[in-house]
Structures are given as structure tokens and as C-alpha cells.
Design an enzyme around this catalytic site. Structure first.
Site, PDB file in Angstrom:
ATOM      1  N   TYR A 169      18.528 -64.068 -33.772  1.00  0.00           N
ATOM      2  CA  TYR A 169      18.110 -63.593 -35.086  1.00  0.00           C
ATOM      3  C   TYR A 169      17.699 -64.785 -35.953  1.00  0.00           C
ATOM      4  O   TYR A 169      17.704 -65.929 -35.504  1.00  0.00           O
ATOM      5  CB  TYR A 169      19.215 -62.745 -35.709  1.00  0.00           C
ATOM      6  N   CYS A 329      29.787 -51.247 -17.618  1.00  0.00           N
ATOM      7  CA  CYS A 329      28.611 -50.639 -16.986  1.00  0.00           C
ATOM      8  C   CYS A 329      27.354 -50.832 -17.831  1.00  0.00           C
ATOM      9  O   CYS A 329      26.235 -50.729 -17.328  1.00  0.00           O
ATOM     10  CB  CYS A 329      28.852 -49.163 -16.721  1.00  0.00           C
ATOM     11  N   GLN A 397      34.622 -39.917  -5.709  1.00  0.00           N
ATOM     12  CA  GLN A 397      33.559 -40.782  -5.211  1.00  0.00           C
ATOM     13  C   GLN A 397      33.782 -42.256  -5.554  1.00  0.00           C
ATOM     14  O   GLN A 397      33.137 -43.125  -4.960  1.00  0.00           O
ATOM     15  CB  GLN A 397      32.207 -40.308  -5.756  1.00  0.00           C
TER      16      GLN A 397
END
Length: 548
Positions: A169, A329, A397
Site C-alpha cells: 500500500y 486453505c 474423505q
């Protein structure tokens, strides 16, 4: 964790502990820049959770050219002071303190975000839209904007001010030799920062700190040795320094699960050399052990995404209750430009005003993947007597992940749920169930079949996450290619590191599909993933037993 929960003074303000919530874009603000009720509840939940200091997301200082994203907080007018006072008032009632982070984004914006004005920068170095090099009038105007915004912040009840000098910035643009190509006195970017700080200090009587990238991961940009000299020069005008990292990417402050933790601790050790003021550090601080390691080096641990995943992280560090882990993630919490912040593992993020309806009686959950685990947890919190049936292992899973980086960071989420269900006295029975009454079915979409092939040429032309995972195993005995389009939905930093790791494995990333013996295809607009599974479990659980 004695050091973590010991108080510290910063510029005369006493923080009850050494844990701070990192400034993170939420997009929960109003279009005019003030905090909405949703934004206040989001911040309040974290304050109630025991954090010592909250630093607001970046807050723009004028309505000319300082805004970087829509619905960003802005404190450019006196009319906004009462709205910000509502935020500070609520946080103070919890015993936490709150600092406002002030920003001018410089070239890191687009014309349509800054009311069709032209972005400004120290030099005419374009990033997105064309930029205009700042003249003396621009410099004086923006310096005064920082000062006036600081006055409003003090009037609104903020305990301190943080100047955003990191992540590319405007202040970082002045400091970075990669961006600042000026030939006048401001070629030394510290001069601009000194002038900003001088104006602020003349007008307010609350602590003033600065966030700065300890490295920009660029041979032409800032490195820890340069930053050490910069902050050493500025420390007499600052009450603390807050180290982060990165400029314009792909390396940035929100590192994915492919990068080490604590992410920037080595850089901070070099950059803080000689400082006599408190030092803050952010960068993938996710666990009590991460906090402990950070506080061996600096004075305050600045916690970002982990506070999104579990707003009660500080409180749970003390109590020993299970902590819902951030899995890094970088999906729902990143790219917050056209959407509000969300978290794949915390379905309540952004919905802090939502209360769980009470319930009673027995209920059965079928399926022990994260959908069923979240459903069971939420039902138990509502007051139900819950039994969870899973024919194999809890985690579903998750147990099939091949990518070792995913396994390392994702499997602790399953461990969290196991501990939570034990704490909430949810019965877990290993049994296959095909029929039941008074139950919730928590069976998600199955993963595609793993191709059992060897010594073949394989092309992955699909955004399906499982195929990205399969590439790790397929590359052992096959020649594997994956298209860039297959990875386009990933956060750019996660994508960058995945491509780098693929290269080490021999997986080749190609711009266009090639001829292959086996092609894995399929593009899904809304594919089933961790976030959608946990969200489905939560929604089914809060809906269960309620009249339509």
C-alpha cells in the site's frame, strides 16, 4: 502459556494479554465505510473470546483515492465518528482494546473503486490501472488526511492507531525501492513516513504504531536488513512495530498450508534488531505452540485466520477446550472483494448474530465425515441427545487425502471434532445404517474414482479438488500434466505453491490440454468441498425439529 496471558503496555495503554487479532479484510462494512451491525458482532465475538487487542481491517482516510475495496471501513468524515463509537464501545465492555488501522492504498486499487479518480503512487509504476505520480500537493493532502483520520479515530474511542505500511500500500510504496523511483527528497521513503507520523503526533494523544512487511520476497524490494534500518530510524516516533510480509504477491501475509509455520519468524528476528519498542508479529500463528514460539521472539502474537476459525481461541488456550483449527486453505477468507468474509471450517463466521434454537430428544446422524461431525456437534449444542453412526473411520474423505501437506494441516480438524463430540457426550457407533427415523443423513458427494494406471500420460483438465490431490500419487508412475485452468479457482498464493510443488514431483502445468492416454475431465460450478460439507451439516442441524 504464562507469557501469552501476561499484560503488556503499548504507548501507555495496558493490554490484558499478548494476543492481538490481525487486521483482515471482511467486506462487512457499509458502502459508506462505517461498521454495520454484522461487522460489530463479528468483532465483538472475538473480543468476548478473550483477545487482548483487536486491530481493525484497513480503513481508508479520504474519499478521493485511498480506498482499496468496496465495503472497506473508512473514517474520512466526522459524520462517521458515532458509527465507529458503537464498535469501540462494545469492544471496551469486554476488557479488550481496539486499534484502528489507517491506510491509503496508493496504486493498489482501481478507478471504479476510488470514485473514478486516478490512483496515485510515489512513482508512475503501474500495478493494475494507470497511476499518477504524486506531486507535492498530493503528498501534503494525504499526510493531512492521515492526521485528520487519526483525530476522528481518537474521538471515536479507539485506543490506538496503526499506520498500514505493509503489503504494497502507499506507505510501503514509498519505502520499497522496487516501487519508489522518485528523484526528490521523497526518494528516501522514510521522509514521507516521518512527515505522516509527525502530523499525527501533533494532533492525537493515543499510541501510534506501524505495520510493515519484514520482507517483500523480491530481490528489488524490501528485505529484513533494509526493514531493520527503516524501523530503527522511525522507532522514536512509534509505540510499536507490527511485522507482516509480502507486497503484491504471489507471496503474501496469508500463507497456505504449503508454507511453514510460524511463517515469518526468521525474517522478524532480523528486522527487529536494535528495537527498543514492543514488536508484534503476524503469520500463520494457529496453535498454542505457535503462540509460544512467537512470543519467544516478539512481544505480541498477532493472530489472523485462526481467529476466524475459532473466535474463542484465546479463551480455549486457557481452558484446554478443543480449538477448531484454521486449515490455511485460503478459500472463503480470501478474495474478499465481491463477497463477505467466510470460513470453510466455521459456518458461523459472518453470522455472529445467529442464535442456536434449543432442542430436546434423541436424534441420529448418519455419516461421520465433516458434514456429520458438524451436524452432531451443533445438535448437541442445541440440547439434543445425539448418536452418530459411521460405518468406517470418522473423517470420511479426509482419511483418503494423498497430498501430504493437506493431511498435515487438514486432519487436525477431524481430531477437533472427535474431542468436541466426546466433550459434548455424543455417542459414536461404528455401524452402517441404511434406514432410520428421526435422523439426519450426512452423506456428501463421493470423490471420483482414483485411476489405477501406470506408465501412462495423464492429463488433468478439471477443477475437481480430488484430481489435484490424485496428482501426487499418479506422478509416481506416470507422466502427469495439469492445465492452468484446473487451478484457477484456488487462492493465488496457494496456487503458486502447489505449482511449485508439482514441479518438484514432475507434474507439468500447461496452458492448453495435450493429447494423453488418460484424461480426467469435469468442471463443476459449485463443487462439494470442505466448506460446503460443514455448512450443510450446520444448516441441517439448526433446521432439525423446527416447524416449517
Amino acid at each position: 502459556m504464562q507469557r501469552a496471558f501476561s499484560p503488556i503496555e503499548v504507548g501507555g495503554i495496558k493490554l490484558k494479554n499478548r494476543l492481538a487479532m490481525s487486521p483482515m479484510i471482511s467486506n462487512l462494512g457499509a458502502p459508506d465505510g462505517y461498521p454495520t451491525d454484522s461487522h460489530i458482532l463479528y468483532m465483538l465475538e472475538r473480543a468476548i473470546g478473550g483477545i487482548g487487542l483487536i486491530i481493525t481491517e484497513y480503513t481508508y482516510i479520504n474519499k478521493v483515492d485511498s480506498r482499496g475495496s468496496v465495503n472497506e471501513l473508512g473514517i474520512y468524515s466526522d459524520e462517521l465518528i458515532p458509527k465507529f463509537f458503537r464498535l469501540t464501545e462494545m469492544i471496551h465492555r469486554t476488557g479488550s482494546k481496539v486499534f484502528i488501522q489507517l491506510v491509503h492504498v496508493g496504486r493498489k486499487t482501481r478507478k471504479n473503486i476510488i470514485w473514478n479518480n486516478t490512483p496515485v503512487s510515489p512513482s508512475q509504476e503501474k500495478l493494475m490501472d494507470e497511476v499518477r505520480e504524486m506531486d507535492k500537493d498530493d503528498i501534503e493532502r494525504i499526510e493531512e488526511d492521515f492526521a485528520e483520520a487519526s483525530v476522528r479515530a481518537e474521538m471515536a474511542g479507539f485506543n490506538g492507531i496503526e499506520i498500514h505500511g505493509a503489503h504494497g500500500y502507499l506507505i510501503a510504496q514509498f519505502l520499497s525501492p522496487a516501487i519508489n523511483k522518485r528523484k526528490d527528497r521523497y526518494s528516501d521513503g522514510v521522509v514521507f513516513v516521518e512527515e505522516v507520523l509527525k502530523r499525527i503526533r501533533e494532533k492525537v494523544n493515543i499510541p501510534v504504531g506501524m505495520r510493515i512487511s519484514s520482507t517483500e520476497f523480491d530481490n528489488e524490494g524490501l528485505n529484513p536488513e533494509m526493514v531493520s534500518k527503516i524501523v530503527y530510524r522511525l522507532q522514536n516516533m512509534l509505540d510499536y512495530v507490527h511485522f507482516s510480509a509480502g507486497r503484491d504477491g504471489p507471496y503474501n501475509a496469508s500463507m497456505p498450508f504449503y508454507y511453514k509455520r510460524v511463517s515469518f519468524i526468521e525474517e522478524a528476528i532480523k528486522a527487529k534488531e536494535g528495537l527498543k519498542i514492543p514488536v508484534f508479529l503476524a503469520g500463520s500463528i494457529l496453535t498454542p505452540a505457535d503462540v509460544e514460539r512467537t512470543l519467544e521472539v516478539v512481544d505480541v502474537a498477532v493472530i489472523g485466520r485462526q481467529m476466524l476459525a475459532d473466535p474463542k481461541f484465546p479463551e480455549k488456550m486457557k481452558s484446554g477446550d478443543p480449538i477448531r483449527p484454521c486449515i490455511r486453505c485460503n478459500q472463503s477468507c480470501r478474495g474478499v472483494v465481491i463477497k463477505e468474509v467466510r470460513c470453510d471450517v466455521n459456518p458461523l463466521l459472518g453470522w455472529e448474530g445467529l442464535s442456536l434454537p434449543s432442542g430436546k430428544g434423541e436424534v441420529y446422524v448418519i455419516g461421520g465425515g465433516v458434514q456429520g461431525l458438524e451436524a452432531s456437534r451443533t445438535l448437541a449444542l442445541r440440547g439434543f441427545d445425539v448418536t452418530l453412526y459411521e460405518r468406517a473411520e470418522l473423517g470420511g474423505q479426509f482419511n483418503d487425502f494423498i497430498d501430504p501437506y493437506k493431511r498435515k494441516e487438514f486432519l487436525p480438524l477431524v481430531d477437533y471434532y472427535k474431542e468436541e463430540l466426546e466433550r459434548l457426550e455424543v455417542r459414536v457407533i461404528k455401524k452402517e445404517v441404511t434406514e432410520c427415523e428421526n435422523c439426519i443423513w450426512a452423506i456428501g458427494d463421493p470423490s471420483p474414482t482414483f485411476p489405477q494406471v501406470s506408465r501412462k500420460t495423464i492429463l488433468i483438465d478439471s477443477n475437481i479438488y480430488a484430481y489435484q490431490d490424485y496428482a501426487f500419487k499418479l506422478a509416481e508412475n506416470n507422466e502427469v500434466y495439469i492445465t492452468t485452468n484446473s487451478l484457477s479457482e484456488l487462492d493465488r498464493t496457494r496456487r503458486y505453491f502447489l505449482i511449485k510443488i508439482y514441479g518438484e514431483l514432475g507434474v507439468k502445468v500447461v496452458d492448453k490440454p495435450i493429447q494423453a492416454d488418460v484424461t480426467l475431465k469435469g468442471y463443476l460450478k459449485n463443487q462439494w468441498n470442505i466448506g460446503s460439507a460443514i455448512k450443510a451439516g450446520f444448516i441441517n442441524a439448526i433446521s432439525f425439529g423446527r416447524e416449517s
